[in-house]
Design a protein around this motif. Structure first.
Motif, mmCIF file in Angstrom:
data_model
loop_
_atom_site.group_PDB
_atom_site.id
_atom_site.type_symbol
_atom_site.label_atom_id
_atom_site.label_comp_id
_atom_site.label_asym_id
_atom_site.label_seq_id
_atom_site.Cartn_x
_atom_site.Cartn_y
_atom_site.Cartn_z
ATOM 1 N N UNK A 109 0.858 -1.180 0.000
ATOM 2 C CA UNK A 109 0.000 0.000 0.000
ATOM 3 C C UNK A 109 0.896 1.232 0.000
ATOM 4 N N UNK A 110 0.710 2.096 -0.985
ATOM 5 C CA UNK A 110 1.522 3.305 -1.121
ATOM 6 C C UNK A 110 0.958 4.400 -0.209
ATOM 7 N N UNK A 111 1.855 5.131 0.447
ATOM 8 C CA UNK A 111 1.460 6.227 1.319
ATOM 9 C C UNK A 111 2.496 7.340 1.255
ATOM 10 N N UNK A 112 2.012 8.555 1.132
ATOM 11 C CA UNK A 112 2.915 9.708 1.154
ATOM 12 C C UNK A 112 3.419 9.925 2.574
ATOM 13 N N UNK A 113 4.681 10.272 2.716
ATOM 14 C CA UNK A 113 5.287 10.453 4.033
ATOM 15 C C UNK A 113 4.559 11.496 4.876
ATOM 16 N N UNK A 114 3.988 12.502 4.232
ATOM 17 C CA UNK A 114 3.318 13.575 4.982
ATOM 18 C C UNK A 114 1.879 13.222 5.361
ATOM 19 N N UNK A 144 10.747 3.968 1.915
ATOM 20 C CA UNK A 144 10.291 5.306 1.565
ATOM 21 C C UNK A 144 11.020 5.706 0.304
ATOM 22 N N UNK A 145 10.358 6.473 -0.536
ATOM 23 C CA UNK A 145 10.989 6.972 -1.756
ATOM 24 C C UNK A 145 11.262 8.457 -1.572
ATOM 25 N N UNK A 146 12.451 8.869 -1.917
ATOM 26 C CA UNK A 146 12.814 10.283 -1.866
ATOM 27 C C UNK A 146 12.997 10.749 -3.302
ATOM 28 N N UNK A 147 12.424 11.874 -3.641
ATOM 29 C CA UNK A 147 12.486 12.336 -5.027
ATOM 30 C C UNK A 147 13.079 13.730 -5.102
ATOM 31 N N UNK A 148 13.598 14.067 -6.261
ATOM 32 C CA UNK A 148 14.146 15.391 -6.495
ATOM 33 C C UNK A 148 14.510 15.540 -7.969
ATOM 34 N N UNK A 149 14.967 16.685 -8.316
ATOM 35 C CA UNK A 149 15.371 16.941 -9.691
ATOM 36 C C UNK A 149 16.760 16.372 -9.943
ATOM 37 N N UNK A 150 17.018 15.925 -11.161
ATOM 38 C CA UNK A 150 18.353 15.391 -11.481
ATOM 39 C C UNK A 150 19.418 16.472 -11.485
#
Length: 83
Positions: free
Chosen positions: A54-59, A77-83
């Motif tokens: 089940x996917x859940x946003x950290x916030x 947890x997945x952390x995302x950002x710009x390359x």
């Protein structure tokens, strides 16, 4: 969605990913959310799935608390950002 098992929990059998799982009123996770998740679990078990993710946003802390109390454990947890 049927997905490959995450490498951290690669168990035999099919894995179902439940993404965009939400309810309109976050105060109703304990009843409306529980009913939806229970129904999904029963249907997926009947179809032979071995695991759900089940996917859940950290916030989204209300949903996270609900999922923790629903006999699920946090796997990553997945952390995302710009390359």
């Amino acid at each position: 969605t049927t997905v490959p098992s995450p490498p951290i929990f690669d168990i035999p059998g099919r894995t179902a990913m439940i993404d965009d799982f939400m309810i309109a009123d976050p105060a109703r996770w304990h009843d409306a959310g529980a009913a939806l998740l229970d129904d999904a679990r029963h249907r997926l078990a009947a179809e032979g799935y071995a695991q759900i993710v089940v996917v859940n946003a950290a916030k989204d802390t209300a949903k996270a608390a609900f999922l923790e109390g629903a006999d699920l454990s946090i796997a990553s947890q997945w952390w995302t950002g710009r390359p």
